[in-house]
Design a protein around this motif. Sequence first.
Motif, PDB file in Angstrom:
ATOM      1  N   ASP A 137      39.609 -16.621 -16.958  1.00  0.00           N
ATOM      2  CA  ASP A 137      40.929 -16.856 -16.384  1.00  0.00           C
ATOM      3  C   ASP A 137      41.666 -17.995 -17.100  1.00  0.00           C
ATOM      4  O   ASP A 137      42.481 -18.694 -16.503  1.00  0.00           O
ATOM      5  CB  ASP A 137      40.820 -17.166 -14.895  1.00  0.00           C
ATOM      6  N   ASP A 138      41.380 -18.181 -18.374  1.00  0.00           N
ATOM      7  CA  ASP A 138      42.038 -19.233 -19.131  1.00  0.00           C
ATOM      8  C   ASP A 138      43.513 -18.848 -19.347  1.00  0.00           C
ATOM      9  O   ASP A 138      43.796 -17.775 -19.898  1.00  0.00           O
ATOM     10  CB  ASP A 138      41.343 -19.409 -20.482  1.00  0.00           C
ATOM     11  N   PRO A 139      44.482 -19.694 -18.935  1.00  0.00           N
ATOM     12  CA  PRO A 139      45.896 -19.352 -19.146  1.00  0.00           C
ATOM     13  C   PRO A 139      46.271 -19.275 -20.622  1.00  0.00           C
ATOM     14  O   PRO A 139      47.261 -18.621 -20.972  1.00  0.00           O
ATOM     15  CB  PRO A 139      46.643 -20.490 -18.432  1.00  0.00           C
ATOM     16  N   GLU A 140      45.495 -19.925 -21.501  1.00  0.00           N
ATOM     17  CA  GLU A 140      45.762 -19.874 -22.940  1.00  0.00           C
ATOM     18  C   GLU A 140      44.833 -18.883 -23.647  1.00  0.00           C
ATOM     19  O   GLU A 140      44.644 -18.962 -24.868  1.00  0.00           O
ATOM     20  CB  GLU A 140      45.589 -21.257 -23.548  1.00  0.00           C
ATOM     21  N   ARG A 141      44.287 -17.957 -22.900  1.00  0.00           N
ATOM     22  CA  ARG A 141      43.302 -17.018 -23.451  1.00  0.00           C
ATOM     23  C   ARG A 141      43.860 -16.231 -24.640  1.00  0.00           C
ATOM     24  O   ARG A 141      43.241 -16.153 -25.700  1.00  0.00           O
ATOM     25  CB  ARG A 141      42.859 -16.067 -22.340  1.00  0.00           C
ATOM     26  N   VAL A 142      45.045 -15.643 -24.473  1.00  0.00           N
ATOM     27  CA  VAL A 142      45.623 -14.810 -25.527  1.00  0.00           C
ATOM     28  C   VAL A 142      45.913 -15.645 -26.766  1.00  0.00           C
ATOM     29  O   VAL A 142      45.621 -15.238 -27.905  1.00  0.00           O
ATOM     30  CB  VAL A 142      46.900 -14.120 -25.013  1.00  0.00           C
ATOM     31  N   GLU A 143      46.484 -16.844 -26.591  1.00  0.00           N
ATOM     32  CA  GLU A 143      46.831 -17.683 -27.726  1.00  0.00           C
ATOM     33  C   GLU A 143      45.587 -18.118 -28.509  1.00  0.00           C
ATOM     34  O   GLU A 143      45.581 -18.130 -29.740  1.00  0.00           O
ATOM     35  CB  GLU A 143      47.603 -18.920 -27.250  1.00  0.00           C
ATOM     36  N   LYS A 144      44.512 -18.454 -27.791  1.00  0.00           N
ATOM     37  CA  LYS A 144      43.282 -18.886 -28.470  1.00  0.00           C
ATOM     38  C   LYS A 144      42.644 -17.737 -29.246  1.00  0.00           C
ATOM     39  O   LYS A 144      42.217 -17.905 -30.398  1.00  0.00           O
ATOM     40  CB  LYS A 144      42.302 -19.460 -27.450  1.00  0.00           C
ATOM     41  N   LEU A 145      42.580 -16.566 -28.635  1.00  0.00           N
ATOM     42  CA  LEU A 145      42.016 -15.410 -29.340  1.00  0.00           C
ATOM     43  C   LEU A 145      42.878 -15.037 -30.539  1.00  0.00           C
ATOM     44  O   LEU A 145      42.357 -14.670 -31.606  1.00  0.00           O
ATOM     45  CB  LEU A 145      41.903 -14.225 -28.373  1.00  0.00           C
ATOM     46  N   ALA A 146      44.202 -15.109 -30.371  1.00  0.00           N
ATOM     47  CA  ALA A 146      45.103 -14.767 -31.475  1.00  0.00           C
ATOM     48  C   ALA A 146      44.938 -15.733 -32.644  1.00  0.00           C
ATOM     49  O   ALA A 146      44.962 -15.321 -33.815  1.00  0.00           O
ATOM     50  CB  ALA A 146      46.544 -14.768 -30.975  1.00  0.00           C
ATOM     51  N   ARG A 147      44.741 -17.005 -32.329  1.00  0.00           N
ATOM     52  CA  ARG A 147      44.591 -17.988 -33.409  1.00  0.00           C
ATOM     53  C   ARG A 147      43.314 -17.730 -34.197  1.00  0.00           C
ATOM     54  O   ARG A 147      43.308 -17.819 -35.432  1.00  0.00           O
ATOM     55  CB  ARG A 147      44.579 -19.404 -32.828  1.00  0.00           C
ATOM     56  N   ILE A 148      42.222 -17.409 -33.497  1.00  0.00           N
ATOM     57  CA  ILE A 148      40.957 -17.131 -34.194  1.00  0.00           C
ATOM     58  C   ILE A 148      41.103 -15.875 -35.054  1.00  0.00           C
ATOM     59  O   ILE A 148      40.687 -15.847 -36.224  1.00  0.00           O
ATOM     60  CB  ILE A 148      39.819 -16.961 -33.172  1.00  0.00           C
ATOM     61  N   PHE A 239      33.636 -24.564 -50.896  1.00  0.00           N
ATOM     62  CA  PHE A 239      34.394 -24.225 -49.695  1.00  0.00           C
ATOM     63  C   PHE A 239      35.391 -25.342 -49.401  1.00  0.00           C
ATOM     64  O   PHE A 239      35.007 -26.489 -49.148  1.00  0.00           O
ATOM     65  CB  PHE A 239      33.460 -24.026 -48.498  1.00  0.00           C
ATOM     66  N   ALA A 240      36.662 -24.967 -49.440  1.00  0.00           N
ATOM     67  CA  ALA A 240      37.708 -25.960 -49.204  1.00  0.00           C
ATOM     68  C   ALA A 240      37.953 -26.186 -47.721  1.00  0.00           C
ATOM     69  O   ALA A 240      38.368 -27.271 -47.313  1.00  0.00           O
ATOM     70  CB  ALA A 240      39.003 -25.520 -49.885  1.00  0.00           C
ATOM     71  N   LYS A 241      37.706 -25.167 -46.888  1.00  0.00           N
ATOM     72  CA  LYS A 241      37.968 -25.270 -45.453  1.00  0.00           C
ATOM     73  C   LYS A 241      36.861 -24.558 -44.689  1.00  0.00           C
ATOM     74  O   LYS A 241      36.479 -23.437 -45.030  1.00  0.00           O
ATOM     75  CB  LYS A 241      39.330 -24.644 -45.117  1.00  0.00           C
ATOM     76  N   VAL A 242      36.368 -25.202 -43.662  1.00  0.00           N
ATOM     77  CA  VAL A 242      35.321 -24.626 -42.807  1.00  0.00           C
ATOM     78  C   VAL A 242      35.830 -24.650 -41.369  1.00  0.00           C
ATOM     79  O   VAL A 242      36.021 -25.726 -40.791  1.00  0.00           O
ATOM     80  CB  VAL A 242      33.995 -25.396 -42.923  1.00  0.00           C
ATOM     81  N   TYR A 243      36.055 -23.466 -40.819  1.00  0.00           N
ATOM     82  CA  TYR A 243      36.482 -23.346 -39.425  1.00  0.00           C
ATOM     83  C   TYR A 243      35.234 -23.032 -38.574  1.00  0.00           C
ATOM     84  O   TYR A 243      34.486 -22.104 -38.892  1.00  0.00           O
ATOM     85  CB  TYR A 243      37.499 -22.218 -39.251  1.00  0.00           C
ATOM     86  N   VAL A 244      35.030 -23.792 -37.521  1.00  0.00           N
ATOM     87  CA  VAL A 244      33.893 -23.591 -36.622  1.00  0.00           C
ATOM     88  C   VAL A 244      34.440 -23.235 -35.236  1.00  0.00           C
ATOM     89  O   VAL A 244      35.143 -24.043 -34.613  1.00  0.00           O
ATOM     90  CB  VAL A 244      33.002 -24.845 -36.532  1.00  0.00           C
ATOM     91  N   VAL A 245      34.139 -22.028 -34.780  1.00  0.00           N
ATOM     92  CA  VAL A 245      34.598 -21.551 -33.483  1.00  0.00           C
ATOM     93  C   VAL A 245      33.550 -21.908 -32.442  1.00  0.00           C
ATOM     94  O   VAL A 245      32.373 -21.529 -32.576  1.00  0.00           O
ATOM     95  CB  VAL A 245      34.845 -20.028 -33.500  1.00  0.00           C
ATOM     96  N   VAL A 246      33.948 -22.634 -31.405  1.00  0.00           N
ATOM     97  CA  VAL A 246      33.011 -23.084 -30.368  1.00  0.00           C
ATOM     98  C   VAL A 246      33.637 -22.845 -29.000  1.00  0.00           C
ATOM     99  O   VAL A 246      34.841 -22.590 -28.871  1.00  0.00           O
ATOM    100  CB  VAL A 246      32.660 -24.582 -30.529  1.00  0.00           C
ATOM    101  N   PHE A 271      38.728 -23.415 -30.640  1.00  0.00           N
ATOM    102  CA  PHE A 271      38.100 -23.284 -29.324  1.00  0.00           C
ATOM    103  C   PHE A 271      38.344 -21.897 -28.739  1.00  0.00           C
ATOM    104  O   PHE A 271      39.466 -21.365 -28.779  1.00  0.00           O
ATOM    105  CB  PHE A 271      38.618 -24.359 -28.370  1.00  0.00           C
ATOM    106  N   LEU A 272      37.284 -21.344 -28.203  1.00  0.00           N
ATOM    107  CA  LEU A 272      37.358 -20.067 -27.495  1.00  0.00           C
ATOM    108  C   LEU A 272      38.023 -20.263 -26.136  1.00  0.00           C
ATOM    109  O   LEU A 272      38.073 -21.389 -25.618  1.00  0.00           O
ATOM    110  CB  LEU A 272      35.953 -19.494 -27.291  1.00  0.00           C
ATOM    111  N   PRO A 273      38.504 -19.201 -25.509  1.00  0.00           N
ATOM    112  CA  PRO A 273      38.972 -19.333 -24.119  1.00  0.00           C
ATOM    113  C   PRO A 273      37.821 -19.742 -23.212  1.00  0.00           C
ATOM    114  O   PRO A 273      36.646 -19.468 -23.481  1.00  0.00           O
ATOM    115  CB  PRO A 273      39.472 -17.915 -23.787  1.00  0.00           C
ATOM    116  N   THR A 274      38.141 -20.439 -22.149  1.00  0.00           N
ATOM    117  CA  THR A 274      37.093 -20.853 -21.213  1.00  0.00           C
ATOM    118  C   THR A 274      36.473 -19.633 -20.541  1.00  0.00           C
ATOM    119  O   THR A 274      37.165 -18.655 -20.233  1.00  0.00           O
ATOM    120  CB  THR A 274      37.674 -21.787 -20.148  1.00  0.00           C
ATOM    121  N   TYR A 275      35.172 -19.709 -20.307  1.00  0.00           N
ATOM    122  CA  TYR A 275      34.420 -18.644 -19.633  1.00  0.00           C
ATOM    123  C   TYR A 275      34.626 -17.294 -20.317  1.00  0.00           C
ATOM    124  O   TYR A 275      34.883 -16.276 -19.671  1.00  0.00           O
ATOM    125  CB  TYR A 275      34.827 -18.537 -18.152  1.00  0.00           C
TER     126      TYR A 275
END
Length: 349
Positions: A137-148, A239-246, A271-275
Amino acid sequence: MLAELRRARHGHLLAFHVLLLCTAGRTPTEIATCLFCSRSSVYRIVTAYQAHALDELFAPAPTKVSWLSPSLRRSLVALLKKVPSAYGWCRTRWSCATLAVQLQLQRGLEVSASTMRRWLHREGWVWKRAQLVARDDDPERVEKLARIRHTLETLGKRDVVLFADELDIHLLPKVGYQWMPQGETVKLVTPGQNQKHYLAGALEPKTGRIVHCLGTRKTNVLFRALLDRLEEHYPKARFAKVYVVVDNYGIHKAKAVERWLAEHPRFELLFLPTYCPQANPIERAFGDVHDQCTRNHHRQRIEELVGDVEQHLSTNGPWHYKLSHLYYTPEVTTAVARLAQEQHLPQAA
């Protein structure tokens, strides 16, 4: 002739004859002989008459059905889609017997539990374990998934995206299914005191490789040790950039982690969406660890169990998993297009 007589004289008509003969002074045996009925019927009718319950005695019996009509099917599905407590039952799940009683209360139909079970199977319903899922139920769920997703789709040649998480390793075995002789049960000995160890890992979706480190405590020290390990495996020269999804676990946002990131600017956390663990593909790899190593194990020492986990990670890879369908829903796709447009505008200017 006797059968025809009993079909013609039943219910209230038989009761009137019995009561009139009782008024005339006839004995129960004489009444039963005269009316071709049993003495128990005579006693039952007289008892009901004295209790003013004669109507209840001869109330029409509930209709018995053995087939599922469209109307009955709709009623049954409506029951199944609600919890029993909504109908006054003090229980959380429907049983066949409870469904049969509730259907009798609503429709006046008498159905056995075995018939109800056949109906449920015929309609495609099965009895199986429920699945625990996290609250999404993260209100920023769509934005976080879209960014990843946008990061993955616009990744440079010298960039890499990793999905990281932590795994709990318990000496207490996880219980699961396995083959065993019929009539026997495999017994797993529990440790006197449960011991725990923790593994922090990062999965690279492109290669399926997992980089990991171990620790006795799940703190930001463990996560920083993983970041140090990633710095070794993904050197700056390549590697010039390392993105770590947590996920949003506290150790990923600790002050010490922020200081480490400030000292290593080519590392960035997404960051992933919460839960929302289903959006992290490394969760599936950790599920394989439990299936291959920790479920129904017979190890007595935590060091041996940790060794099994490390051997699994070094032997059974790589782990190629596709991203969850959550990343490709229409709303996420729209958000990805918006991010691409926002990124394109400054470049055009």
